[in-house]
Design a protein around this motif. Structure first.
Motif, short mmCIF file in Angstrom:
data_model
loop_
_atom_site.label_atom_id
_atom_site.label_comp_id
_atom_site.label_asym_id
_atom_site.label_seq_id
_atom_site.Cartn_x
_atom_site.Cartn_y
_atom_site.Cartn_z
N PRO A 1 0.81 -1.23 0.00
CA PRO A 1 0.00 0.00 0.00
C PRO A 1 0.84 1.28 0.00
CG PRO A 1 -0.91 -1.59 1.55
CD PRO A 1 0.39 -2.16 1.07
N ALA A 2 2.00 1.24 0.64
CA ALA A 2 2.85 2.43 0.69
C ALA A 2 3.26 2.86 -0.72
CB ALA A 2 4.09 2.18 1.55
N MET A 3 3.52 1.89 -1.60
CA MET A 3 3.91 2.22 -2.96
C MET A 3 2.74 2.82 -3.73
SD MET A 3 6.33 2.52 -5.05
CE MET A 3 7.61 1.66 -4.14
N ALA A 4 1.54 2.38 -3.43
CA ALA A 4 0.36 2.98 -4.05
C ALA A 4 0.27 4.46 -3.70
CB ALA A 4 -0.91 2.25 -3.61
N MET A 5 0.57 4.78 -2.45
CA MET A 5 0.55 6.17 -2.02
C MET A 5 1.60 6.99 -2.76
SD MET A 5 -0.62 8.62 -0.07
CE MET A 5 -1.46 8.01 1.40
N ILE A 6 2.79 6.41 -2.92
CA ILE A 6 3.87 7.12 -3.62
C ILE A 6 3.50 7.35 -5.09
CG2 ILE A 6 6.25 6.91 -4.44
CD1 ILE A 6 6.83 5.39 -1.80
N ILE A 7 2.97 6.32 -5.75
CA ILE A 7 2.59 6.45 -7.16
C ILE A 7 1.48 7.49 -7.31
CG2 ILE A 7 1.55 5.26 -9.14
CD1 ILE A 7 2.92 2.69 -8.08
N LEU A 8 0.49 7.42 -6.43
CA LEU A 8 -0.61 8.37 -6.48
C LEU A 8 -0.10 9.79 -6.25
CD1 LEU A 8 -3.63 8.85 -6.79
CD2 LEU A 8 -3.89 8.40 -4.34
N GLY A 9 0.81 9.94 -5.31
CA GLY A 9 1.41 11.25 -5.07
C GLY A 9 2.13 11.79 -6.28
N CYS A 10 2.85 10.91 -6.99
CA CYS A 10 3.56 11.31 -8.21
C CYS A 10 2.59 11.74 -9.31
CB CYS A 10 4.46 10.17 -8.71
SG CYS A 10 5.87 9.83 -7.65
N ILE A 11 1.47 11.02 -9.42
CA ILE A 11 0.46 11.37 -10.43
C ILE A 11 -0.15 12.73 -10.10
CG2 ILE A 11 -1.80 10.75 -11.38
CD1 ILE A 11 -1.02 7.81 -11.06
N ILE A 12 -0.46 12.96 -8.82
CA ILE A 12 -1.01 14.26 -8.41
C ILE A 12 -0.01 15.38 -8.68
CG2 ILE A 12 -1.75 15.64 -6.42
CD1 ILE A 12 -2.96 13.07 -5.25
N TRP A 13 1.25 15.14 -8.36
CA TRP A 13 2.31 16.14 -8.61
C TRP A 13 2.43 16.45 -10.09
CZ3 TRP A 13 6.86 15.06 -11.35
CH2 TRP A 13 7.76 16.15 -11.44
N ALA A 14 2.46 15.39 -10.93
CA ALA A 14 2.60 15.59 -12.37
C ALA A 14 1.40 16.33 -12.93
CB ALA A 14 2.75 14.23 -13.07
N HIS A 15 0.19 15.97 -12.47
CA HIS A 15 -1.02 16.63 -12.95
C HIS A 15 -1.02 18.11 -12.59
CE1 HIS A 15 -5.32 17.83 -12.61
NE2 HIS A 15 -5.43 17.15 -13.74
N ARG A 16 -0.67 18.42 -11.37
CA ARG A 16 -0.69 19.82 -10.93
C ARG A 16 0.45 20.62 -11.54
NH1 ARG A 16 -3.27 20.30 -4.88
NH2 ARG A 16 -4.94 18.82 -5.23
N SER A 17 1.49 19.94 -12.01
CA SER A 17 2.57 20.64 -12.69
C SER A 17 2.15 21.06 -14.10
CB SER A 17 3.81 19.74 -12.78
OG SER A 17 4.30 19.42 -11.50
#
Length: 202
Positions: free
Chosen positions: A180-196
């Protein structure tokens, strides 16, 4: 009002990107982390939420003028619970293995913040057709995030997609990708990329 007026198009399109329930509103995170270890349950969960959000939106919109304000949340929960029960029974009948993988998370759709948020913010104040479009858009906006995270985790965790081998035999399974921790990291990266890429107005 035209079926596909600018307002109706916006009701459908905004949840996919500019007002995405996961990327922008940060809703539905728990299930996004819990069911995305593989692609198949991610797809099924995303479609289930889409169907439930669409139908609950249109039902509440049809009833909105008859629902007493003091019990509106109870009525919304009853409608969502009935739809979740139907979807759960359909999954057990036609996709039992996936239903087992999803475990209790199908039932927990009842408490999904995305559903209650759309019912309160949109369906209670809008006509059935725009509410249906908003429900479909919100569900698909949630679903594509689950599919993206599930695809990444299964591909790099097991070397497969939908249990079809993509990476050659001998690829060392990456156990971290299924945590689950990796899911959080991947989701965080997607949110970061989207907001960028997408400029969000304050």
């Amino acid at each position: 009002m035209a079926l596909f007026s600018a307002e109706n198009k916006r009701a459908f399109m905004e949840p996919l990107n500019l007002n995405n329930p996961v990327l922008i509103q940060v809703l539905g995170i728990c299930s996004a982390l819990a069911v995305t270890s593989k692609l198949e349950p991610s797809i099924v969960m995303g479609l289930s939420v889409t169907v439930i959000t669409a139908f609950s939106n249109i039902i509440i919109s049809l009833l909105r003028k008859t629902i007493p304000n003091r019990i509106r949340i109870i009525i919304q929960l009853v409608v969502v619970a009935a739809l979740v029960t139907i979807v759960s029974m359909v999954l057990k009948a036609f996709a039992y293995d996936v239903s087992v993988q999803l475990s209790v998370y199908v039932g927990l759709i009842i408490t999904n913040c995305i559903l209650m948020g759309r019912l309160e913010a949109f369906a209670m104040t809008n006509a059935p057709w725009p509410s249906l479009l908003d429900g479909i858009g919100s569900g698909l906006g949630y679903a594509w995030i689950l599919v993206a995270v599930g695809a990444i985790r299964e591909l790099f965790g097991n070397g497969t997609l939908l249990d079809i081998r993509i990476f050659p035999e001998g690829y060392p399974n990456n156990g971290m990708m299924t945590m689950p921790a990796m899911a959080m990291i991947i989701l965080g990266c997607i949110i970061w990329a989207h907001r960028s890429v997408v400029k969000i107005e304050d």
